[in-house]
Design a protein around this motif. Sequence first.
Motif, PDB file in Angstrom:
ATOM      1  N   PRO A  92      13.806 -52.515  20.704  1.00 50.47           N
ATOM      2  CA  PRO A  92      13.308 -51.687  19.633  1.00 50.47           C
ATOM      3  C   PRO A  92      12.470 -50.374  20.170  1.00 50.47           C
ATOM      4  O   PRO A  92      12.483 -50.377  21.236  1.00 50.47           O
ATOM      5  CB  PRO A  92      12.198 -52.754  18.991  1.00 50.47           C
ATOM      6  N   LYS A  93      12.120 -49.709  19.068  1.00 47.93           N
ATOM      7  CA  LYS A  93      11.481 -48.629  19.909  1.00 47.93           C
ATOM      8  C   LYS A  93      10.094 -48.637  20.143  1.00 47.93           C
ATOM      9  O   LYS A  93       9.432 -49.616  19.912  1.00 47.93           O
ATOM     10  CB  LYS A  93      11.478 -47.612  18.770  1.00 47.93           C
ATOM     11  N   LYS A 112       7.370 -51.988  20.748  1.00 49.99           N
ATOM     12  CA  LYS A 112       7.340 -52.852  19.793  1.00 49.99           C
ATOM     13  C   LYS A 112       7.817 -54.217  20.649  1.00 49.99           C
ATOM     14  O   LYS A 112       7.382 -55.347  20.351  1.00 49.99           O
ATOM     15  CB  LYS A 112       8.344 -52.629  18.616  1.00 49.99           C
ATOM     16  N   THR A 166      21.215 -49.772  18.064  1.00 49.17           N
ATOM     17  CA  THR A 166      20.000 -49.521  19.017  1.00 49.17           C
ATOM     18  C   THR A 166      19.753 -48.301  19.200  1.00 49.17           C
ATOM     19  O   THR A 166      20.673 -47.487  19.622  1.00 49.17           O
ATOM     20  CB  THR A 166      20.115 -50.328  20.362  1.00 49.17           C
ATOM     21  N   GLU A 198      16.389 -51.575  14.331  1.00 48.32           N
ATOM     22  CA  GLU A 198      15.898 -51.234  13.159  1.00 48.32           C
ATOM     23  C   GLU A 198      16.690 -50.848  12.357  1.00 48.32           C
ATOM     24  O   GLU A 198      16.415 -51.054  10.933  1.00 48.32           O
ATOM     25  CB  GLU A 198      15.002 -49.922  13.702  1.00 48.32           C
ATOM     26  N   ARG A 252      10.496 -56.039   9.164  1.00 55.02           N
ATOM     27  CA  ARG A 252      10.754 -54.955  10.374  1.00 55.02           C
ATOM     28  C   ARG A 252      11.313 -56.071  11.692  1.00 55.02           C
ATOM     29  O   ARG A 252      11.132 -57.203  11.529  1.00 55.02           O
ATOM     30  CB  ARG A 252       9.274 -54.808  11.014  1.00 55.02           C
ATOM     31  N   ALA A 253      11.998 -55.174  12.412  1.00 55.48           N
ATOM     32  CA  ALA A 253      12.750 -55.675  13.757  1.00 55.48           C
ATOM     33  C   ALA A 253      11.580 -56.578  14.232  1.00 55.48           C
ATOM     34  O   ALA A 253      12.040 -57.575  14.824  1.00 55.48           O
ATOM     35  CB  ALA A 253      13.293 -54.706  14.295  1.00 55.48           C
ATOM     36  N   GLU A 254      10.279 -56.029  14.526  1.00 59.49           N
ATOM     37  CA  GLU A 254       9.268 -56.817  15.402  1.00 59.49           C
ATOM     38  C   GLU A 254       8.716 -57.853  14.810  1.00 59.49           C
ATOM     39  O   GLU A 254       8.003 -58.484  15.442  1.00 59.49           O
ATOM     40  CB  GLU A 254       8.300 -55.647  16.058  1.00 59.49           C
TER      41      GLU A 254
END
Length: 272
Positions: free
Chosen positions: A85-86, A89, A113, A223, A250-252
């Motif tokens: 992730p960005k 995170k 990604t 994401e 969310r991804a996180e």
Amino acid sequence: MQKYFVAPSQFGEEHIDIEGNDAHHIMNVMRAKIGSSIEVSDGLAREALANIESYEEGVVRARIVEMRPLDRESVVHVTIAQSLPKGDKMETIIQKCTEIGAVRFVPFVSERTIVQYDAKKEAKRIERWGKIAKEAAEQSHRNRIPDIMSSLSWKQLIAQFSEYDRVLFCYEDERGTQLRDVVKPFAERLASDQTSIEAANKTQLDPLPNAKAPSVLVVVGPEGGFATREVEAALAAGARAVGLGRRILRAETAGMVATACIMYEFGEMGGL
């Protein structure tokens, strides 16, 4: 009480020597006094209550007071495979999932990604993530520090699916099968099997071996989600697509929610 992990070589029969940043933390951050009690683990097979005996040349020496049982780990081994992730995170994912009980983290690169993988930064990044996992394991008084694996490609990750008892593919478009639909019967069956083993052991001279801890791989995308061909490849490799409710996470967040739900169904949070 503060807990610290040390290398097995630092864990003696009567004393434990704590070095480096941990020794600095004990004496200069926590301002511990001689005689103060701490918990120390080698992250493998030994854990003890110890009293600080001395502090010399950057080494804290503690005398072992009593050995402690290794009873803080889950009956199910959850590995989080997370598409990179960005920002920071991944640090949050590792910290929180470690507290919940995950035993391994596998970062990977998928089609959508956003983060550009840089092999030159890999070692430094894994070192940073390992430190976060260690601190989270100490804070939550775990018996072990989760493993942080090197980043994999999507194909490399899929090749590892067969190593797990269950592979849960978190997919936002899955409307039929929810995570609980897969995990609950799996947990109930294993609990029944364990009961049978324990019952058989009471009537046999040669006890049956305890079953190894069940392993679950939770796959979380980036994401932007997974590409259609990635979904097809994962399902063809034996993964089960599961939803995490009616809301898009969310991804996180997905890995934390999935880990907590799995722990609950396995009785780690007041479930079975």
